[in-house]
Design an enzyme around this catalytic site. Structure first.
Site, PDB file in Angstrom:
ATOM      1  N   PHE A   1     -41.863  32.331  16.319  1.00  0.00           N
ATOM      2  CA  PHE A   1     -43.018  33.206  16.461  1.00  0.00           C
ATOM      3  C   PHE A   1     -43.441  33.190  17.925  1.00  0.00           C
ATOM      4  CE2 PHE A   1     -43.091  31.795  12.094  1.00  0.00           C
ATOM      5  CZ  PHE A   1     -43.453  32.922  11.368  1.00  0.00           C
TER       6      PHE A   1
ATOM      7  N   LEU B   1     -36.387  21.545  16.936  1.00  0.00           N
ATOM      8  CA  LEU B   1     -37.668  22.215  17.120  1.00  0.00           C
ATOM      9  C   LEU B   1     -38.209  21.817  18.495  1.00  0.00           C
ATOM     10  CD1 LEU B   1     -40.438  22.389  14.378  1.00  0.00           C
ATOM     11  CD2 LEU B   1     -40.936  22.448  16.821  1.00  0.00           C
TER      12      LEU B   1
ATOM     13  N   HIS C   1     -49.358  32.024  14.445  1.00  0.00           N
ATOM     14  CA  HIS C   1     -48.250  32.866  14.005  1.00  0.00           C
ATOM     15  C   HIS C   1     -48.477  34.355  14.287  1.00  0.00           C
ATOM     16  CE1 HIS C   1     -47.404  29.204  11.786  1.00  0.00           C
ATOM     17  NE2 HIS C   1     -46.240  29.695  11.388  1.00  0.00           N
TER      18      HIS C   1
ATOM     19  N   PRO D   1     -44.774  26.290  24.853  1.00  0.00           N
ATOM     20  CA  PRO D   1     -44.064  25.155  25.462  1.00  0.00           C
ATOM     21  C   PRO D   1     -42.902  25.582  26.366  1.00  0.00           C
ATOM     22  CG  PRO D   1     -44.509  24.697  23.156  1.00  0.00           C
ATOM     23  CD  PRO D   1     -44.854  26.136  23.380  1.00  0.00           C
TER      24      PRO D   1
ATOM     25  N   GLU E   1     -39.057  24.286  21.812  1.00  0.00           N
ATOM     26  CA  GLU E   1     -38.954  25.578  22.481  1.00  0.00           C
ATOM     27  C   GLU E   1     -38.570  25.444  23.954  1.00  0.00           C
ATOM     28  OE1 GLU E   1     -40.985  26.168  18.725  1.00  0.00           O
ATOM     29  OE2 GLU E   1     -41.380  24.775  20.391  1.00  0.00           O
TER      30      GLU E   1
ATOM     31  N   GLU F   1     -34.276  27.820  16.180  1.00  0.00           N
ATOM     32  CA  GLU F   1     -34.598  27.037  14.986  1.00  0.00           C
ATOM     33  C   GLU F   1     -34.270  27.841  13.725  1.00  0.00           C
ATOM     34  OE1 GLU F   1     -38.730  26.326  15.659  1.00  0.00           O
ATOM     35  OE2 GLU F   1     -38.336  25.565  17.676  1.00  0.00           O
TER      36      GLU F   1
END
Length: 307
Positions: free
Chosen positions: A66, A41, A112, A72, A43, A12
């Site tokens: 991050f 977006l 994050h 996911p 993962e 991303e």
């Protein structure tokens, strides 16, 4: 990427924007959209696509923005990437490097700042690498990209652009699986990695004259450099582990168990763990309290020495 056309970067905002921390800045202009790929977006889709690329001979380097966003893709990593060599009886390998900024200290929002490296170290077939200096970052990343098996490459975002170090222009490798003794000492061995290397070294310097601290930067958590850990401990007889992840089930426990199994007769005190707390990573007001700071590391070292 200049040496090997099979290396592609994907994730991303890694292309035109150069990544959320600008780690891939300039690659899009140099290598183009077919080798520096901005993805949706998603993962699971990013890592799943990279697994397919790797199985058929490419060397993808997918980025998770991050580490806290990687969950996911956890199934793709542990069920497919890490098992591909075994499940295919060596017919396929999975030469891919999953890059992810990780750790706290930058006042980021929820999800994050996680340090969940222990989840991935537990998975056979997956290497886990965490550099703490610019020199090691380049050399370890080169080794990771050239590895025939998947590597999770965690980049401590607290030390992005925090300090400077000479890095050769020419290609070189830092071997995966070898720790670095950052500071020689005779009284206690302190094992750490990533962003915690700097406060640990600061604590060791603050204690100079009182306690002679040896600091070992593991650099690679899987495979773990057990030989360096054990040899350092045999020299000092005392140990502490510093990491920012929660204490329970963290790598500190694995290191303590390794010491018990391999060097029990050298032990002078229990192995202490100076870590984050068993809570979700806090927001701004408590972030500095959560992370091991030099003063807390010094107190932990003194406690171990005073046993």
């Amino acid at each position: 990427m200049e040496r090997d056309d099979d290396v592609v970067v994907m994730g991303e905002d890694v292309g035109k924007n150069g990544g959320v921390f600008r780690a891939t800045e300039g690659l899009y202009d140099e290598f183009g959209e077919n080798r520096v790929i901005d993805t949706p977006l998603a993962e699971s889709g990013i890592v799943g696509t990279a697994v397919g690329m790797a199985a058929y001979g490419m060397r993808p380097v997918p980025e998770m923005q991050f580490l806290g966003f990687i969950y996911p893709a956890f199934d793709q990593i542990v069920s497919h990437a890490a098992r591909l060599r075994t499940r295919s009886r060596g017919r396929y390998t999975c030469p891919m490097v999953i890059r992810a900024p990780y750790g706290g200290g930058i006042r980021a929002p929820e999800h994050h700042s996680e340090s969940s490296e222990a989840m991935f170290v537990h998975q056979p077939g997956l290497k886990v690498v965490i550099p703490s200096t610019p020199y090691d970052t380049k050399g370890l990343l080169a080794s990771a990209i050239r590895s025939p098996d998947p590597v999770l490459f965690l980049e401590p975002k607290l030390i992005y652009r925090a300090f400077r170090e000479e890095v050769p222009n020419e290609s070189y490798e830092v071997p995966i699986g070898e720790a670095a003794v950052r500071r020689e000492g005779s009284d206690i061995s302190v094992f750490t990695w990533g962003a915690m290397s700097r406060p640990t070294l600061e604590a060791a310097e603050n204690l100079a004259g009182e306690i002679d601290v040896e600091v070992v930067d593991l650099r690679t958590l899987s495979p773990l450099d057990e030989e360096t850990i054990v040899e350092s401990f045999k020299k000092t007889g005392r140990a502490a582990v510093v990491h920012e992840a929660p204490k329970t089930g963290g790598l500190g426990a694995e290191i303590a168990a390794t010491i018990q199994e391999e060097a029990l007769l050298y032990q002078e005190a229990p192995v202490s763990r100076i870590t984050g707390f068993d809570t979700p990573f806090p927001l701004y007001a408590l972030e500095d309290y959560y992370l091991p700071e030099p003063e807390r590391i010094e107190d932990g070292i003194r406690d171990t020495m005073g046993f």
